[in-house]
Write a protein that holds these residues in place. Structure first.
Motif, PDB file in Angstrom:
ATOM      1  N   HIS A  57      71.405  66.923   8.544  1.00 42.16           N
ATOM      2  CA  HIS A  57      70.922  68.202   8.002  1.00 42.16           C
ATOM      3  C   HIS A  57      70.480  69.123   9.130  1.00 42.16           C
ATOM      4  O   HIS A  57      70.741  70.338   9.098  1.00 42.16           O
ATOM      5  CB  HIS A  57      69.770  67.950   7.032  1.00 42.16           C
ATOM      6  N   VAL A  58      69.814  68.562  10.134  1.00 46.56           N
ATOM      7  CA  VAL A  58      69.420  69.354  11.309  1.00 46.56           C
ATOM      8  C   VAL A  58      70.669  69.841  12.051  1.00 46.56           C
ATOM      9  O   VAL A  58      70.741  71.000  12.482  1.00 46.56           O
ATOM     10  CB  VAL A  58      68.523  68.517  12.245  1.00 46.56           C
ATOM     11  N   LYS A  63      74.456  74.397  13.102  1.00 45.19           N
ATOM     12  CA  LYS A  63      75.877  74.779  13.027  1.00 45.19           C
ATOM     13  C   LYS A  63      76.781  73.904  13.902  1.00 45.19           C
ATOM     14  O   LYS A  63      77.760  74.379  14.478  1.00 45.19           O
ATOM     15  CB  LYS A  63      76.069  76.253  13.386  1.00 45.19           C
ATOM     16  N   PHE A  64      76.443  72.593  14.007  1.00 47.11           N
ATOM     17  CA  PHE A  64      77.323  71.662  14.716  1.00 47.11           C
ATOM     18  C   PHE A  64      78.539  71.279  13.871  1.00 47.11           C
ATOM     19  O   PHE A  64      79.554  70.851  14.387  1.00 47.11           O
ATOM     20  CB  PHE A  64      76.557  70.396  15.123  1.00 47.11           C
ATOM     21  N   PHE A  65      78.403  71.414  12.553  1.00 43.43           N
ATOM     22  CA  PHE A  65      79.545  71.196  11.667  1.00 43.43           C
ATOM     23  C   PHE A  65      79.363  72.075  10.425  1.00 43.43           C
ATOM     24  O   PHE A  65      78.285  72.611  10.182  1.00 43.43           O
ATOM     25  CB  PHE A  65      79.684  69.710  11.277  1.00 43.43           C
ATOM     26  N   GLU A  66      80.440  72.231   9.675  1.00 46.99           N
ATOM     27  CA  GLU A  66      80.434  73.103   8.505  1.00 46.99           C
ATOM     28  C   GLU A  66      80.323  72.273   7.235  1.00 46.99           C
ATOM     29  O   GLU A  66      80.989  71.244   7.079  1.00 46.99           O
ATOM     30  CB  GLU A  66      81.736  73.923   8.481  1.00 46.99           C
TER      31      GLU A  66
END
Length: 348
Positions: A57-58, A63-66
């Motif tokens: 969630h963090v 925005k490390f993944f969509e």
């Protein structure tokens, strides 16, 4: 660097991450359970999944993944099935001897091969089946000692094998069917897995250990190892989904037996666990089986990769020179080049 090379590097990285993180968490949990007396494995797993979800969630917030929502019923069913399979494996260990439990884990590969052959029409060559037989024989020699059978333990083991195989096959098929990454699938299924184990965990642990997880004395040392175990579990859970998505459920099980051999070796070197010539012989045979499996899989994959590369180059040529179709007597518009969204799709 070509698409194929990037895919192979990604796969090797996923396999390496899975091995390192799994061996690390086994050593950490062994110290936690054997040395410090915290024997609540199912409840600990629910905490692992909860920490994994919070970490993802963090990562999503940064925005490390969509986030990619898909069929909620499939996600819920998959998450609950995964949590149930973990609980059944722990019950199988509790109601069976260690030797029979190891046989249960060995049965997962042949069961997975059977299910994929029957329901997905997947073909396994004779050479791959032979290498898997060598691998299983080696792991069996190294790990299986006593075989004590009982009805309840056998039923639990059968259910554990079936649910584990189906869950791992679903991990692979869901990623391909809904075009989601391992991270996206793990993020959405984690809450259901954690909730399932959080509900059944204390009851299972009380049944197996005759102790109450909430009445346990949590010293600073115990808390430190629990936190460390939870942090390592983030890497374990992520790499599990990554490996199955990039390879196959069978390859993931082969990797799991490599981890078993490494844990035995580390236990002997670091913790001075008892080690016999039988263990050494079994590990050597298992390593031969793994090498053969890797070699045959690589050799079988080369023609498919070449065929995919040929189709891609033909499509590119067709787009560059649309007159080719006219010269061949086809006045229809040229086909568009197929665009793969990820390395995994190219080799699917």
């Amino acid at each position: 660097m070509s698409e194929g090379q990037r895919f192979q590097l990604g796969t090797i990285g996923a396999l390496g991450l899975s091995v390192v993180s799994s061996v690390s968490i086994v050593i950490c949990n062994k110290a936690l359970i054997s040395t410090l007396g915290f024997s609540f494995a199912t409840t600990l797993t629910s905490w692992h999944l909860l920490v994994t979800f919070c970490s993802l969630h963090v990562a999503l917030w940064m925005k490390f993944f969509e986030h990619k929502p898909f069929d909620p019923k499939a996600v819920m069913g998959f998450g609950i099935l995964n949590g149930t399979s973990i609980g059944l494996l722990n019950l199988s260990l509790g109601f069976n001897s260690v030797g029979f439990y190891q046989m249960t884990k060995l049965a997962i590969i042949p069961c997975t091969v059977l299910l994929e052959t029957l329901f997905f029409s997947k073909q396994f060559s004779k050479k791959i089946r032979f290498s898997l037989t060598v691998l299983l024989m080696g792991v069996g020699i190294a790990t299986v000692t006593d075989l004590q059978l009982n009805v309840m333990g056998s039923v639990l083991s059968l259910l554990a094998v079936i649910t584990t195989c189906v869950a791992q096959i679903m991990t692979n098929t869901i990623q391909k069917k809904f075009k989601v990454s391992s991270t996206q699938l793990l993020y959405q299924s984690c809450p259901y897995q954690a909730l399932t184990l959080f509900i059944i965990g204390p009851f299972l642990d009380a049944l197996l250990t005759n102790k109450n997880v909430f009445a346990f004395k949590y010293t600073p040392q115990v808390l430190a190892f629990i936190v460390l175990s939870c942090l390592i579990s983030v890497s374990v859970n992520f790499s599990t989904f990554l490996v199955i998505g990039k390879t196959s459920p069978v390859t993931y099980q082969v990797l799991g037996h490599l981890k078993t051999c490494l844990v035995l070796a580390f236990g002997y070197v670091l913790l001075h666990d008892p080690f016999s010539w039988r263990n050494i012989l079994g590990i050597l045979i298992a390593v031969v089986g793994m090498v053969l499996y890797s070699y045959f899989c690589t050799r079988d994959a080369q023609p498919k990769a070449g065929e995919a590369s040929t189709q891609l180059s033909q499509a590119e040529e067709s787009e560059i020179d649309p007159l080719i179709n006219v010269e061949n007597g086809n006045e229809t518009s040229p086909q568009k080049t197929v665009v793969w969204s990820s390395d995994k799709d190219l080799h699917a």
